[in-house]
Design a protein around this motif. Structure first.
Motif, short mmCIF file in Angstrom:
data_model
loop_
_atom_site.label_atom_id
_atom_site.label_comp_id
_atom_site.label_asym_id
_atom_site.label_seq_id
_atom_site.Cartn_x
_atom_site.Cartn_y
_atom_site.Cartn_z
N LEU A 29 35.98 10.87 46.76
CA LEU A 29 35.98 9.94 46.00
C LEU A 29 34.65 8.96 46.29
CD1 LEU A 29 39.65 8.48 46.06
CD2 LEU A 29 38.22 9.44 44.07
N PHE A 33 31.91 8.20 43.54
CA PHE A 33 31.56 6.67 43.14
C PHE A 33 30.03 6.33 43.42
CE2 PHE A 33 36.32 5.93 43.18
CZ PHE A 33 36.19 5.52 41.89
N THR A 34 29.66 7.11 44.67
CA THR A 34 28.08 6.88 44.95
C THR A 34 27.29 7.31 43.91
OG1 THR A 34 28.59 6.95 47.49
CG2 THR A 34 26.42 7.47 46.70
N LEU A 36 28.14 7.85 40.72
CA LEU A 36 28.36 6.90 39.48
C LEU A 36 27.40 5.80 39.70
CD1 LEU A 36 29.97 6.19 37.03
CD2 LEU A 36 31.64 5.15 38.41
N GLY A 37 27.60 4.99 40.88
CA GLY A 37 26.55 3.90 41.09
C GLY A 37 24.96 4.22 40.92
#
Length: 71
Positions: A29, A33-34, A36-37
């Motif tokens: 995760l 998320f990294t 995605l950011g």
């Protein structure tokens, strides 16, 4: 919402997401998320840079046309 409230909300969300997950699941995760950011930052930065360059080029072109008309 101020910065501190946003920070608390994000931390609470992270704790809720991590609950009952294995270290491997949390790591996956984290990586997702990294990415995605980073992708969102690239999109926002790229749009901002491209739009600013476009605006600067338009101003330069308008100045050049005005200078030609005055010559």
């Amino acid at each position: 919402m101020d910065g501190c409230s946003l920070n608390l909300a994000v931390s609470a969300l992270a704790c809720a997401i991590a609950r009952d997950k294995s270290v491997d699941e949390i790591t996956l995760l984290l990586l997702l998320f990294t990415q995605l950011g980073d992708s969102l930052a690239t999109i926002a930065g790229g749009d901002n840079i491209c739009n600013n360059n476009y605006s600067v080029n338009n101003v330069n072109n308008e100045n050049n046309i005005t200078n030609l008309e005055l010559s």
